[in-house]
Design a protein around this motif. Sequence first.
Motif, mmCIF file in Angstrom:
data_model
loop_
_atom_site.group_PDB
_atom_site.id
_atom_site.type_symbol
_atom_site.label_atom_id
_atom_site.label_comp_id
_atom_site.label_asym_id
_atom_site.label_seq_id
_atom_site.Cartn_x
_atom_site.Cartn_y
_atom_site.Cartn_z
ATOM 1 N N GLU A 34 0.870 -1.255 -0.045
ATOM 2 C CA GLU A 34 -0.079 -0.039 -0.064
ATOM 3 C C GLU A 34 0.827 1.329 0.149
ATOM 4 O OE1 GLU A 34 -2.481 -0.720 3.468
ATOM 5 O OE2 GLU A 34 -3.597 -1.994 2.334
ATOM 6 N N LYS A 35 1.797 1.197 0.753
ATOM 7 C CA LYS A 35 2.754 2.374 1.011
ATOM 8 C C LYS A 35 3.243 2.731 -0.511
ATOM 9 C CE LYS A 35 7.057 3.885 3.311
ATOM 10 N NZ LYS A 35 8.221 3.611 4.035
ATOM 11 N N LEU A 36 3.839 1.504 -0.996
ATOM 12 C CA LEU A 36 4.713 1.694 -2.321
ATOM 13 C C LEU A 36 3.386 2.037 -3.599
ATOM 14 C CD1 LEU A 36 7.442 -0.591 -2.049
ATOM 15 C CD2 LEU A 36 7.603 1.841 -1.487
ATOM 16 N N GLY A 37 2.353 1.604 -3.496
ATOM 17 C CA GLY A 37 1.283 1.902 -4.092
ATOM 18 C C GLY A 37 1.321 0.968 -5.234
ATOM 19 N N LEU A 38 1.331 -0.478 -5.155
ATOM 20 C CA LEU A 38 1.067 -1.532 -5.933
ATOM 21 C C LEU A 38 0.565 -2.691 -5.305
ATOM 22 C CD1 LEU A 38 4.716 -3.130 -6.560
ATOM 23 C CD2 LEU A 38 4.125 -1.938 -4.566
ATOM 24 N N SER A 39 0.135 -3.750 -6.101
ATOM 25 C CA SER A 39 -0.805 -4.979 -5.263
ATOM 26 C C SER A 39 0.315 -5.764 -4.567
ATOM 27 C CB SER A 39 -1.199 -5.628 -6.549
ATOM 28 O OG SER A 39 -0.277 -6.372 -7.233
ATOM 29 N N ARG A 40 -0.049 -6.541 -3.845
ATOM 30 C CA ARG A 40 0.806 -7.562 -3.206
ATOM 31 C C ARG A 40 1.517 -8.259 -4.144
ATOM 32 N NH1 ARG A 40 -0.988 -12.476 0.547
ATOM 33 N NH2 ARG A 40 1.157 -12.989 1.198
ATOM 34 N N SER A 41 0.962 -9.295 -5.102
ATOM 35 C CA SER A 41 1.691 -9.894 -6.182
ATOM 36 C C SER A 41 2.977 -9.203 -6.522
ATOM 37 C CB SER A 41 0.414 -10.310 -7.093
ATOM 38 O OG SER A 41 -0.527 -10.214 -6.947
ATOM 39 N N SER A 42 2.704 -7.885 -7.038
ATOM 40 C CA SER A 42 3.699 -7.178 -7.881
ATOM 41 C C SER A 42 4.863 -7.147 -6.688
ATOM 42 C CB SER A 42 3.196 -6.013 -8.333
ATOM 43 O OG SER A 42 2.218 -6.211 -9.446
ATOM 44 N N LEU A 43 4.621 -6.904 -5.559
ATOM 45 C CA LEU A 43 5.505 -6.437 -4.521
ATOM 46 C C LEU A 43 6.348 -7.557 -4.429
ATOM 47 C CD1 LEU A 43 7.108 -4.745 -2.402
ATOM 48 C CD2 LEU A 43 5.263 -5.510 -0.854
ATOM 49 N N ARG A 44 5.411 -8.840 -4.443
ATOM 50 C CA ARG A 44 6.264 -10.005 -3.949
ATOM 51 C C ARG A 44 7.256 -10.336 -5.103
ATOM 52 N NH1 ARG A 44 5.153 -13.714 -0.536
ATOM 53 N NH2 ARG A 44 5.532 -15.486 -2.094
ATOM 54 N N GLU A 45 6.828 -9.884 -6.125
ATOM 55 C CA GLU A 45 7.954 -10.265 -7.448
ATOM 56 C C GLU A 45 9.081 -9.652 -7.218
ATOM 57 O OE1 GLU A 45 6.451 -9.596 -11.341
ATOM 58 O OE2 GLU A 45 4.644 -10.721 -10.938
ATOM 59 N N ALA A 46 9.155 -8.331 -6.557
ATOM 60 C CA ALA A 46 10.090 -7.483 -6.093
ATOM 61 C C ALA A 46 11.038 -8.176 -5.176
ATOM 62 C CB ALA A 46 9.856 -6.086 -5.959
ATOM 63 N N VAL A 47 10.219 -8.369 -4.191
ATOM 64 C CA VAL A 47 10.900 -8.954 -2.856
ATOM 65 C C VAL A 47 11.800 -10.245 -3.377
ATOM 66 C CG1 VAL A 47 10.619 -10.158 -0.932
ATOM 67 C CG2 VAL A 47 9.272 -8.029 -1.401
ATOM 68 N N LYS A 48 11.080 -11.053 -4.065
ATOM 69 C CA LYS A 48 11.762 -12.341 -4.610
ATOM 70 C C LYS A 48 13.098 -12.194 -5.267
ATOM 71 C CE LYS A 48 11.874 -16.652 -4.711
ATOM 72 N NZ LYS A 48 11.445 -17.417 -3.420
ATOM 73 N N ALA A 49 13.100 -10.948 -6.279
ATOM 74 C CA ALA A 49 14.264 -10.797 -6.971
ATOM 75 C C ALA A 49 15.420 -10.226 -6.040
ATOM 76 C CB ALA A 49 13.894 -9.631 -8.017
ATOM 77 N N LEU A 50 14.980 -9.289 -5.012
ATOM 78 C CA LEU A 50 16.098 -9.129 -3.984
ATOM 79 C C LEU A 50 16.288 -10.044 -2.892
ATOM 80 C CD1 LEU A 50 14.426 -5.477 -3.186
ATOM 81 C CD2 LEU A 50 16.373 -5.868 -4.642
ATOM 82 N N GLU A 51 15.680 -11.109 -2.878
ATOM 83 C CA GLU A 51 16.081 -12.369 -2.203
ATOM 84 C C GLU A 51 17.040 -13.079 -2.769
ATOM 85 O OE1 GLU A 51 12.832 -15.199 -1.461
ATOM 86 O OE2 GLU A 51 14.005 -16.032 0.332
ATOM 87 N N ILE A 52 16.731 -13.142 -4.033
ATOM 88 C CA ILE A 52 17.727 -14.163 -4.949
ATOM 89 C C ILE A 52 19.353 -13.371 -5.064
ATOM 90 C CG2 ILE A 52 18.563 -14.526 -7.419
ATOM 91 C CD1 ILE A 52 16.484 -16.463 -6.183
#
Lengths: 223, 223
Positions: A34-52
């Motif tokens: 919500e803070k970054l203004g996008l859906s949870r699914s899209s955020l999760r893609e970003a988080v996954k990339a940073l996790e890798i």
Amino acid sequence: MAVTDEAITKIKDMIISGELAAGDRLPPEKELSEKLGLSRSSLREAVKALEIIRVLDVRRGDGTYVTSLEPKLLTEAMTFIVDLHQDETILEIFEVRRMLEPAAAATAARLITAEQIATLRATMDNIDEQTSVESLVEHDLVFHGLITAAANNSYLESVLDSLSSSTVRARIWRGLTQEKAVDRTLSEHAAIIEALERGDIELTRALVTVHISGVEHWLRQAL
Amino acid sequence: MAVTDEAITKIKDMIISGELAAGDRLPPEKELSEKLGLSRSSLREAVKALEIIRVLDVRRGDGTYVTSLEPKLLTEAMTFIVDLHQDETILEIFEVRRMLEPAAAATAARLITAEQIATLRATMDNIDEQTSVESLVEHDLVFHGLITAAANNSYLESVLDSLSSSTVRARIWRGLTQEKAVDRTLSEHAAIIEALERGDIELTRALVTVHISGVEHWLRQAL
DNA sequence: GCAAAGCAAACATCAGACCATTAGACTGTT
DNA sequence: AACAGTCTAATGGTCTGATGTTTGCTTTGC
């Protein structure tokens, strides 16, 4: 830019700016999305990339944290890519190793402790021409890894470790076994240990150069 | 292992095994998700992660492709991490550069062409003590990048490039400007170009070592 | 033959639901 | 008081399905 990439950049910026420090916990996915203004699914893609690439550490049921960000964590992301290159580019990798390892070993010769020498010596136990390829690969990884570690530079360690992916090593040792060069390689290892123990910087550098170049030479013929 | 991580491994394995080669197009997300037995959302997380480390190239409206997988593509993923480290570890980065750059420059001295020398020389134009920090950073990146490139080893280039993130350089040049050391740095650059042109391998190595060490020394004081 | 319009395929994003795991609070026993 | 077991709220993991946007190709009209 896609929203997911924006999110990646924003999180990166939060780290660079200090808003998020190593070890800090990120807000829950719902809140952060919500803070970054996008859906949870899209955020999760970003988080996954940073996790890798080992920037974030996601713990299920707990939360998402910024990792220690130690240079050593570089390794896995790099290794992933090195693993994908197993043909012509191996020679380029060896050229880089030939530049770095002698220098790393020379530094190690200055800094290495008696305890580290003992550990190094222990890797030679139970290893001879009859040893399985798996054990040889394991020994080789640990041997070079210990020397690199003794140079006390985690970036150096990270870069060298990733250039030494075990898949690549396995292929090489398999070849060496066939060529009956195991014995020579092992005695070179032993010589390097002695030079390190005597703190002979230049000899260490030379021995490691010869050692790496030897394998490189064999590899150049084999390809 | 989570389904997403499994998917990452499976895609990686498809590349290593040769089932997917550089440039190949992956099946559509829907189809691939069914084949790998997970939902499209989870698959997308895996794809995003592989896209970040430049293994996959996603083209909206078209499809997802395996990249060329050239070592040079390593750079961005590594730079991302180097960018996050801007304090103590800079010295470790410099130590690695001090090991690699002289060796790279020495190789370049053997291989560099007249044309490359001319390009190198051109980077010195319009640069002096009055130049803006942004231009100095740009010049410095290009200068060292060209030398590295002349060594003709894309892995080496990739590793050195990523150790030279422009954010880090900017900070250093800013400091050098304050210390009025710009002039010295630039004349060192000029000397390196001359040594390269004469093909003097050992002189090139020495000059680059001195050059890097000089900055390193200044940095060590500044921190 | 060629350019414009239309279409289908493919990725981008979102919303909402439900599952699985974890940390920490709570409770009871010793 | 110390410990072990249980419960619960918080949080990430996964899925479904709908809708938007872009791209490449085909069709259409001239």
